[in-house]
Design a protein around this motif. Structure first.
Motif, PDB file in Angstrom:
ATOM      1  N   CYS A 254       0.835  -1.211   0.000  1.00  0.00           N
ATOM      2  CA  CYS A 254       0.000   0.000   0.000  1.00  0.00           C
ATOM      3  C   CYS A 254       0.867   1.257   0.000  1.00  0.00           C
ATOM      4  O   CYS A 254       0.533   2.251  -0.652  1.00  0.00           O
ATOM      5  CB  CYS A 254      -0.920   0.002   1.209  1.00  0.00           C
ATOM      6  N   VAL A 255       1.977   1.213   0.740  1.00  0.00           N
ATOM      7  CA  VAL A 255       2.898   2.351   0.760  1.00  0.00           C
ATOM      8  C   VAL A 255       3.459   2.588  -0.640  1.00  0.00           C
ATOM      9  O   VAL A 255       3.525   3.732  -1.119  1.00  0.00           O
ATOM     10  CB  VAL A 255       4.035   2.110   1.765  1.00  0.00           C
ATOM     11  N   VAL A 256       3.858   1.514  -1.320  1.00  0.00           N
ATOM     12  CA  VAL A 256       4.384   1.640  -2.684  1.00  0.00           C
ATOM     13  C   VAL A 256       3.314   2.213  -3.613  1.00  0.00           C
ATOM     14  O   VAL A 256       3.581   3.123  -4.412  1.00  0.00           O
ATOM     15  CB  VAL A 256       4.878   0.282  -3.201  1.00  0.00           C
ATOM     16  N   ASP A 257       2.100   1.682  -3.523  1.00  0.00           N
ATOM     17  CA  ASP A 257       1.010   2.171  -4.375  1.00  0.00           C
ATOM     18  C   ASP A 257       0.773   3.667  -4.162  1.00  0.00           C
ATOM     19  O   ASP A 257       0.569   4.427  -5.117  1.00  0.00           O
ATOM     20  CB  ASP A 257      -0.279   1.407  -4.078  1.00  0.00           C
ATOM     21  N   TYR A 258       0.801   4.095  -2.894  1.00  0.00           N
ATOM     22  CA  TYR A 258       0.609   5.517  -2.603  1.00  0.00           C
ATOM     23  C   TYR A 258       1.700   6.352  -3.263  1.00  0.00           C
ATOM     24  O   TYR A 258       1.411   7.386  -3.891  1.00  0.00           O
ATOM     25  CB  TYR A 258       0.611   5.776  -1.101  1.00  0.00           C
ATOM     26  N   LEU A 259       2.955   5.957  -3.087  1.00  0.00           N
ATOM     27  CA  LEU A 259       4.064   6.751  -3.619  1.00  0.00           C
ATOM     28  C   LEU A 259       3.953   6.922  -5.132  1.00  0.00           C
ATOM     29  O   LEU A 259       4.140   8.024  -5.658  1.00  0.00           O
ATOM     30  CB  LEU A 259       5.398   6.088  -3.261  1.00  0.00           C
ATOM     31  N   ILE A 260       3.613   5.836  -5.825  1.00  0.00           N
ATOM     32  CA  ILE A 260       3.514   5.906  -7.290  1.00  0.00           C
ATOM     33  C   ILE A 260       2.349   6.797  -7.706  1.00  0.00           C
ATOM     34  O   ILE A 260       2.488   7.664  -8.585  1.00  0.00           O
ATOM     35  CB  ILE A 260       3.354   4.494  -7.883  1.00  0.00           C
ATOM     36  N   GLN A 261       1.203   6.619  -7.077  1.00  0.00           N
ATOM     37  CA  GLN A 261       0.048   7.427  -7.453  1.00  0.00           C
ATOM     38  C   GLN A 261       0.245   8.899  -7.084  1.00  0.00           C
ATOM     39  O   GLN A 261      -0.194   9.795  -7.810  1.00  0.00           O
ATOM     40  CB  GLN A 261      -1.212   6.867  -6.794  1.00  0.00           C
ATOM     41  N   GLU A 262       0.892   9.158  -5.960  1.00  0.00           N
ATOM     42  CA  GLU A 262       1.166  10.537  -5.558  1.00  0.00           C
ATOM     43  C   GLU A 262       2.085  11.214  -6.571  1.00  0.00           C
ATOM     44  O   GLU A 262       1.839  12.359  -6.985  1.00  0.00           O
ATOM     45  CB  GLU A 262       1.802  10.554  -4.169  1.00  0.00           C
ATOM     46  N   LEU A 263       3.143  10.521  -6.981  1.00  0.00           N
ATOM     47  CA  LEU A 263       4.066  11.085  -7.958  1.00  0.00           C
ATOM     48  C   LEU A 263       3.390  11.271  -9.312  1.00  0.00           C
ATOM     49  O   LEU A 263       3.618  12.271  -9.996  1.00  0.00           O
ATOM     50  CB  LEU A 263       5.298  10.188  -8.093  1.00  0.00           C
ATOM     51  N   ALA A 264       2.569  10.309  -9.694  1.00  0.00           N
ATOM     52  CA  ALA A 264       1.863  10.401 -10.979  1.00  0.00           C
ATOM     53  C   ALA A 264       0.904  11.585 -10.990  1.00  0.00           C
ATOM     54  O   ALA A 264       0.668  12.194 -12.040  1.00  0.00           O
ATOM     55  CB  ALA A 264       1.104   9.115 -11.255  1.00  0.00           C
ATOM     56  N   GLY A 265       0.376  11.943  -9.834  1.00  0.00           N
ATOM     57  CA  GLY A 265      -0.560  13.058  -9.768  1.00  0.00           C
ATOM     58  C   GLY A 265       0.100  14.415  -9.734  1.00  0.00           C
ATOM     59  O   GLY A 265      -0.574  15.440  -9.808  1.00  0.00           O
ATOM     60  N   ARG A 266       1.438  14.445  -9.634  1.00  0.00           N
ATOM     61  CA  ARG A 266       2.137  15.722  -9.506  1.00  0.00           C
ATOM     62  C   ARG A 266       2.770  16.222 -10.796  1.00  0.00           C
ATOM     63  O   ARG A 266       2.898  17.426 -10.988  1.00  0.00           O
ATOM     64  CB  ARG A 266       3.260  15.593  -8.468  1.00  0.00           C
ATOM     65  N   ASP A 267       3.178  15.325 -11.683  1.00  0.00           N
ATOM     66  CA  ASP A 267       4.131  15.702 -12.728  1.00  0.00           C
ATOM     67  C   ASP A 267       3.531  16.262 -14.007  1.00  0.00           C
ATOM     68  O   ASP A 267       4.235  16.826 -14.820  1.00  0.00           O
ATOM     69  CB  ASP A 267       5.030  14.505 -13.071  1.00  0.00           C
ATOM     70  N   GLY A 268       2.259  16.092 -14.243  1.00  0.00           N
ATOM     71  CA  GLY A 268       1.598  16.749 -15.363  1.00  0.00           C
ATOM     72  C   GLY A 268       2.216  16.465 -16.721  1.00  0.00           C
ATOM     73  O   GLY A 268       2.370  15.309 -17.133  1.00  0.00           O
ATOM     74  N   ASP A 269       2.602  17.520 -17.439  1.00  0.00           N
ATOM     75  CA  ASP A 269       3.101  17.394 -18.812  1.00  0.00           C
ATOM     76  C   ASP A 269       4.366  16.549 -18.887  1.00  0.00           C
ATOM     77  O   ASP A 269       4.543  15.772 -19.830  1.00  0.00           O
ATOM     78  CB  ASP A 269       3.364  18.781 -19.397  1.00  0.00           C
ATOM     79  N   GLU A 270       5.255  16.706 -17.927  1.00  0.00           N
ATOM     80  CA  GLU A 270       6.506  15.940 -17.947  1.00  0.00           C
ATOM     81  C   GLU A 270       6.226  14.450 -17.831  1.00  0.00           C
ATOM     82  O   GLU A 270       6.839  13.632 -18.501  1.00  0.00           O
ATOM     83  CB  GLU A 270       7.416  16.396 -16.805  1.00  0.00           C
ATOM     84  N   LEU A 271       5.281  14.087 -16.990  1.00  0.00           N
ATOM     85  CA  LEU A 271       4.910  12.681 -16.847  1.00  0.00           C
ATOM     86  C   LEU A 271       4.320  12.151 -18.147  1.00  0.00           C
ATOM     87  O   LEU A 271       4.636  11.031 -18.573  1.00  0.00           O
ATOM     88  CB  LEU A 271       3.902  12.517 -15.712  1.00  0.00           C
TER      89      LEU A 271
END
Length: 297
Positions: A254-271
């Motif tokens: 669950c911790v891993v899932d949170y980290l990935i989803q949190e990062l995915a929600g931040r990066d916008g165009d670069e992601l």
């Protein structure tokens, strides 16, 4: 009102011994029983512990508060962490619930994981979680390290991170070349090390190497007694209530899932650019099955 334990990385046994002289006579009876029989006490309710030591439940509650724990549940978690570090494989098999009909065992495991998730939900350090995500986002390079069972989580995070950022290296701690990979990592890399009870010594060595090389060391673990915490820059504990035979996967997953989803929600165009490049590579090299283009013979 109960205070806080001064050093959460200190064993509950050491905490009891440090407070013994200041305890009431009945408190010392409790303390001595727990020191002598920690593997029995860890499975007891306040009522059961009170009856066994012939004191009142109120005395048990006061005893826990004197030690600095906010409640009996926090005390049991600390005692659980202490007991877990010393249990051998044969001793784990002998624990209540490890034997019995297969159907009962399956339902027990599911219920234990549900309890572990509740423990995670109620006790996870949200600020530490956010800080982890911040550091992963800012780090010029990330090395994810695990060994034995913890390599499962390291691989999960390392592989997932490649979907949201560049500069990720996955290192198997049991590989003799792990030190070489850390030495060759860019200066001031972020090293995320997963350490799960019963804590392989090779991971402790790699954690010390990462610090000596000037990297930033983050530790993800299942207990405040993890031996890597004292020299980590930051740590995150994903606690479990049960005693695993080998290990429980749900909380740290669950911790891993949170980290990935949190990062995915931040990066916008670069992601989006990063993921578009990945998808193009997948198509050009026929990496993934595509239901829309594949035809069955």
């Amino acid at each position: 009102m109960a205070g806080m334990v001064e050093d959460p990385t200190q064993s509950v046994i050491d905490t009891i011994m440090a407070h013994m002289d200041a305890l009431t006579p009945k408190g010392r009876i409790l303390g001595n029983y727990i020191l002598q029989y920690p593997r029995k006490a860890v499975f007891m309710t306040t009522k059961e512990l009170a009856e066994t030591t012939r004191v009142s439940e109120a005395t048990v509650v006061r005893f826990v508060g004197q030690l600095g724990y906010e409640g009996y549940g926090d005390f049991l978690q600390a005692l659980r962490d202490h007991v877990d570090t010393g249990l051998s494989l044969p001793e784990r098999v002998e624990l209540d619930g490890m034997t019995g009909p297969a159907g009962d065992r399956f339902h027990r495991i599911v219920l234990e994981e549900m309890n572990n998730l509740r423990q995670l939900y109620e006790h996870i350090d949200s600020e530490a979680l956010s800080a982890f995500a911040d550091q992963i986002q800012k780090a010029p390079s990330v090395c994810v390290v695990g060994s034995r069972i913890s390599y499962t989580f390291a691989y999960y995070l390392g592989w997932s991170l490649t979907k949201v950022r560049k500069g990720v290296t996955l290192i198997k701690g049991s590989d003799s070349a792990a030190i070489d990979w850390l030495n060759n990592a860019p200066a001031e890399s972020l090293v995320i090390l997963f350490a799960i009870s019963r804590y392989p010594t090779e991971l402790i060595r790699l954690g010390k190497v990462a610090r000596r090389l000037g990297h930033t060391l983050f530790v993800v673990t299942d207990s405040a007694l993890c031996p890597l915490i004292p020299f980590a820059h930051r740590h995150l504990v994903a606690p479990t209530k049960s005693f695993p035979l080998v290990g429980y996967a749900t909380a740290i997953s669950c911790v891993v899932d949170y980290l990935i989803q949190e990062l995915a929600g931040r990066d916008g165009d670069e992601l989006k650019k990063h993921q578009d490049r990945l998808e193009q590579i997948y198509r050009e090299n026929d990496i993934l099955f595509d239901m829309h283009t594949e035809r069955m013979d």
